[in-house]
Design a protein around this motif. Structure first.
Motif, PDB file in Angstrom:
ATOM      1  N   VAL A 210       0.871  -1.172   0.000  1.00  0.00           N
ATOM      2  CA  VAL A 210       0.000   0.000   0.000  1.00  0.00           C
ATOM      3  C   VAL A 210       0.913   1.230   0.000  1.00  0.00           C
ATOM      4  N   GLU A 212       2.260   5.179   0.319  1.00  0.00           N
ATOM      5  CA  GLU A 212       2.062   6.221   1.316  1.00  0.00           C
ATOM      6  C   GLU A 212       0.968   7.180   0.880  1.00  0.00           C
ATOM      7  N   GLU A 214      -1.650   6.481  -0.796  1.00  0.00           N
ATOM      8  CA  GLU A 214      -2.953   5.860  -0.539  1.00  0.00           C
ATOM      9  C   GLU A 214      -3.314   5.972   0.943  1.00  0.00           C
ATOM     10  N   VAL A 215      -2.325   5.761   1.781  1.00  0.00           N
ATOM     11  CA  VAL A 215      -2.557   5.875   3.233  1.00  0.00           C
ATOM     12  C   VAL A 215      -3.047   7.279   3.575  1.00  0.00           C
ATOM     13  N   ILE A 216      -2.414   8.270   2.968  1.00  0.00           N
ATOM     14  CA  ILE A 216      -2.771   9.658   3.235  1.00  0.00           C
ATOM     15  C   ILE A 216      -4.168   9.977   2.697  1.00  0.00           C
ATOM     16  N   LYS A 217      -4.399   9.537   1.459  1.00  0.00           N
ATOM     17  CA  LYS A 217      -5.649   9.842   0.773  1.00  0.00           C
ATOM     18  C   LYS A 217      -6.872   9.285   1.505  1.00  0.00           C
ATOM     19  N   TYR A 218      -6.748   8.073   1.996  1.00  0.00           N
ATOM     20  CA  TYR A 218      -7.912   7.418   2.609  1.00  0.00           C
ATOM     21  C   TYR A 218      -7.857   7.401   4.125  1.00  0.00           C
ATOM     22  N   SER A 219      -7.067   8.299   4.691  1.00  0.00           N
ATOM     23  CA  SER A 219      -6.838   8.274   6.130  1.00  0.00           C
ATOM     24  C   SER A 219      -8.085   8.587   6.954  1.00  0.00           C
TER      25      SER A 219
ATOM     26  N   ILE B 126     -15.951   6.028   1.517  1.00  0.00           N
ATOM     27  CA  ILE B 126     -15.142   6.125   2.750  1.00  0.00           C
ATOM     28  C   ILE B 126     -15.637   7.313   3.546  1.00  0.00           C
ATOM     29  N   TRP B 146     -13.895  10.311  -0.270  1.00  0.00           N
ATOM     30  CA  TRP B 146     -13.627   9.397  -1.365  1.00  0.00           C
ATOM     31  C   TRP B 146     -14.639   8.282  -1.404  1.00  0.00           C
ATOM     32  N   HIS B 181      -6.805  -5.074  -3.928  1.00  0.00           N
ATOM     33  CA  HIS B 181      -5.984  -3.966  -3.456  1.00  0.00           C
ATOM     34  C   HIS B 181      -6.778  -3.075  -2.490  1.00  0.00           C
ATOM     35  N   VAL B 185      -5.614  -1.843   1.270  1.00  0.00           N
ATOM     36  CA  VAL B 185      -5.561  -0.427   1.658  1.00  0.00           C
ATOM     37  C   VAL B 185      -6.452  -0.180   2.871  1.00  0.00           C
ATOM     38  N   ILE B 188      -5.245  -1.407   6.347  1.00  0.00           N
ATOM     39  CA  ILE B 188      -4.309  -0.578   7.115  1.00  0.00           C
ATOM     40  C   ILE B 188      -4.908   0.771   7.524  1.00  0.00           C
ATOM     41  N   VAL B 189      -5.672   1.415   6.658  1.00  0.00           N
ATOM     42  CA  VAL B 189      -6.157   2.757   7.014  1.00  0.00           C
ATOM     43  C   VAL B 189      -7.426   2.744   7.871  1.00  0.00           C
ATOM     44  N   SER B 287       1.425  15.463   5.901  1.00  0.00           N
ATOM     45  CA  SER B 287       0.914  15.158   4.559  1.00  0.00           C
ATOM     46  C   SER B 287      -0.599  15.011   4.561  1.00  0.00           C
ATOM     47  N   ILE B 288      -1.135  14.433   5.629  1.00  0.00           N
ATOM     48  CA  ILE B 288      -2.586  14.234   5.699  1.00  0.00           C
ATOM     49  C   ILE B 288      -3.314  15.572   5.808  1.00  0.00           C
ATOM     50  N   ALA B 291      -3.137  17.191   2.468  1.00  0.00           N
ATOM     51  CA  ALA B 291      -4.034  16.554   1.491  1.00  0.00           C
ATOM     52  C   ALA B 291      -5.503  16.867   1.790  1.00  0.00           C
ATOM     53  N   GLN B 293      -7.256  15.908   4.292  1.00  0.00           N
ATOM     54  CA  GLN B 293      -7.980  14.801   4.912  1.00  0.00           C
ATOM     55  C   GLN B 293      -8.236  15.044   6.397  1.00  0.00           C
TER      56      GLN B 293
END
Lengths: 310, 310
Positions: A210, A212, A214-219, B126, B146, B181, B185, B188-189, B287-288, B291, B293
Motif C-alpha cells: 500500500v 504512502e 494511498e494511506v494519506i488519501k484514505y486516512s 469512505i 472518497w 488492493h 488499503v 491498514i487505514v 501530509s494528511i 491533502a 484529509q
C-alpha cells in the motif's frame, strides 16, 4: 481563602504547557513578575516576541532567583539537570512544581536536589494538544481539565493548598494521587495510546503493498485519528517512554496478550468473541461522554467544524 | 453529460450510510421514487418516521422490483443473503451496488447470484462516523469524501460511468481500484485502527490496578480518541474482521512485529530508536493535513467546538 497571587513566578521551559501557563497567569494577573527561561535561544526569543513574560533568560539559575513559584515544564528526562541548576538559587520557602507526564521518575530526579525549606510538589496537568512550542500554547488550555498533584511525604499542607488553588485559578479540576499510581493510570490512558499510535503510523509508512499516498488519501477512515497523536512532540514522548518504563511495559504486555486473543478469533472466524468485545467497548465510550470528557458530536464534530470553516 | 437521475432507487439497509444516501437523493431529487427495505421492523418504522423514502417494505425482493438502482448497505456478512433474496426480482438492466468496507468478499458473495443483464458494481464510500442507525445519517455525509468503486471483469463502462456520476452528485470524489488492493488499503487505514482501538479499550476495561472510573476521568489524554472508534457498530465490525481476514491478519502481523521492536527499545532504554520513529510519523501527519484529509486545528479543533458550544 488561599491566595493564588505570587510576587514572582519563574517558568522553566516555555513550550505548549509553559506558555499556556504564562498566558493564563498574565491574563489573570496572578504574578507581579513572570520570568521565563529555556535552553534554546531561539525559543526564548520567540517567547519574548509573543510577550509571554516580563523577563527572559537562558539561565534557569538566574530565573529562579527570588521567585515564589517555580514551574518546570521540560521533557521529563531533563528534570534532574534543571533541579541541579536551580537548587542553590531557590529562595527559601519557594514552591517548586513541574508538569511532567511521569511522576515517580521526576521525583527521583528532582527531590534529592531540593534544599530543605523548599516546597517541592510534583504535578501533572492533563491537558495539551499534538502541537508543541511557545506558539502552540493558548489561554484557557487548562479550563475544565484535570490536574493531578502527587505530593511526597515531606509535602507541607499549606503549600499543597496554595498550589491546588493556583491550578484551580487556571480553571483546572485538581486531584491528588500517589506518584506510582499516577504513573500506572497515565500509562494506560495516555502513554499506551500514544505508543500504539506512533507504532501503527510507522507500520503504515513501511508497507510495500500500500503506497504512502494511498494511506494519506484514505486516512479519514480511522487512521487519521492515530496520526494526530503520532504528531506529538518526539522528545517529550521519548522521555515518557524511558521514564515510565515499568508501567508502560506492563500495559504493553497486557495489550499484546489481548491482541493475540483477538487475532486468533479473527483467524478462526470466532465472530461471537469479536462481537462481545466490540459491544463491551461501546459502554466505556458512553461513560466518557457522560463524564464530560468528550463531546458526543459524531466524528468529534469535525463535520461541524468543516462546515463552519467552508 | 451522464444522467444521474433514476426512476426508482431501492435502498436495502437504512443505517448510517443508507439513510445518508436517502437524504442526499431526496434533497437533490435524484429519484422519482425511493423504496427502503430493511430486516428490522423497528428500523423500518423509524425510517418512515424520518420520511427517508417514498415506500417501505420488509421484503428486499419487493423493494427491488422495477428499481433502476439498488444500493445494498448492510453489514458485509449479510451480502449473500441479500443477493439471494433480490436476484430473481431485479429489473433487467438494473444497476446493483453496495457500500461494504470489504470488497473481495462482497463480490464472492453477490456476483454469482446476479443474473446476466444486471450491472453489478461493488463500491465503498469512505465516510461515516462512530454512530449507527437511520438517525445517524445526515445530508452531505459524502461531501468531499472518497468513494472507491471496484469494478469486476464483466462491468459495463456505461454503467460504471453512471454510478461514478451518481456518487459525484452526492459530493464524493470517486476512485477505481482492484478489489483485492482495496481490501489491503482499507485493512491498514481503517480496519487495523478500529481493531487496535477496540483492543486497547478492552485492555483498559480489564485492568485491576487502574479503575474504570479513572480511565474515564482522565481519558482526555489520548485514550478518548480510541474510545470513539471503539464505539462503532459491533455487527459491522465483526463482519469486516471475518470478511477481510487475510489482509487484516497480514497487517496485524506487521503491527505486532513493529510493536515488539518498540517494546524492546523501551525496555533497553534505546532513546534514539524511539526518537527516530516518533519523528518520522510527524511527516505523515503533515501530509494528511496538506491533502485536506484532516483539519490542522489542534486536538481536532475540539476546543474551538467546546467554546462554540459554551
Amino acid at each position: 481563602m488561599t491566595d493564588v497571587h505570587f510576587d514572582k513566578i519563574a517558568l522553566i521551559g516555555i513550550g505548549l504547557i509553559g506558555s499556556s501557563i504564562a498566558r493564563d497567569v498574565k491574563d489573570q494577573g496572578l504574578a507581579r513578575e513572570i520570568v521565563i527561561s529555556t535552553r534554546s535561544a531561539e525559543t526564548l526569543k520567540r517567547a519574548e516576541e509573543l510577550a509571554l513574560g516580563d523577563n527572559y533568560t537562558l539561565s534557569a539559575a538566574e530565573a529562579v532567583e527570588g521567585a515564589d513559584l517555580v514551574v518546570v515544564s521540560v521533557p521529563v528526562g531533563a528534570s534532574e539537570s534543571v533541579a541541579r541548576q536551580i537548587a542553590q538559587h531557590l529562595k527559601p520557602g519557594a514552591m517548586v512544581t513541574d508538569v511532567g507526564s511521569t511522576k515517580a521518575s521526576v521525583i527521583a530526579q528532582m527531590a534529592p536536589h531540593m534544599p530543605s525549606g523548599i516546597h517541592f510538589i510534583p504535578g501533572h496537568p492533563i491537558a495539551g494538544t499534538e502541537k508543541s512550542g511557545p506558539d502552540a500554547g493558548f489561554l484557557g488550555l487548562f479550563k475544565g481539565r484535570w490536574c493531578i498533584l502527587t505530593p511526597i511525604p515531606e509535602t507541607d499542607a499549606g503549600a499543597l493548598a496554595r498550589l491546588r488553588a493556583f491550578w484551580e485559578a487556571l480553571g483546572s479540576r485538581v486531584d491528588e494521587m500517589d506518584p506510582q499510581h499516577h504513573d500506572k493510570v497515565l500509562a494506560i490512558v495516555s502513554h499506551l495510546p500514544h505508543i500504539i499510535a506512533y507504532n501503527i503510523v510507522g507500520t503504515a509508512d513501511d508497507l510495500e503493498t500500500v503506497t504512502e499516498s494511498e494511506v494519506i488519501k484514505y486516512s479519514a477512515s480511522g487512521f487519521r485519528d492515530f496520526t494526530r497523536l503520532a504528531a506529538s512532540d518526539p522528545t517529550m514522548w521519548r522521555d515518557v517512554c524511558l521514564h515510565n518504563r515499568d508501567a508502560i511495559l506492563e500495559m504493553l504486555a497486557r495489550f499484546s496478550e489481548d491482541l493475540a486473543y483477538l487475532q486468533r478469533a479473527i483467524r478462526w472466524g470466532e465472530g461471537d468473541k469479536l462481537f462481545e468485545l466490540f459491544t463491551r467497548t461501546r459502554a466505556i465510550r458512553r461513560s466518557i461522554v457522560e463524564a464530560g470528557q468528550d463531546v458526543d458530536a459524531p466524528d468529534f464534530g469535525r463535520h461541524a467544524l468543516d462546515e463552519k470553516k467552508s
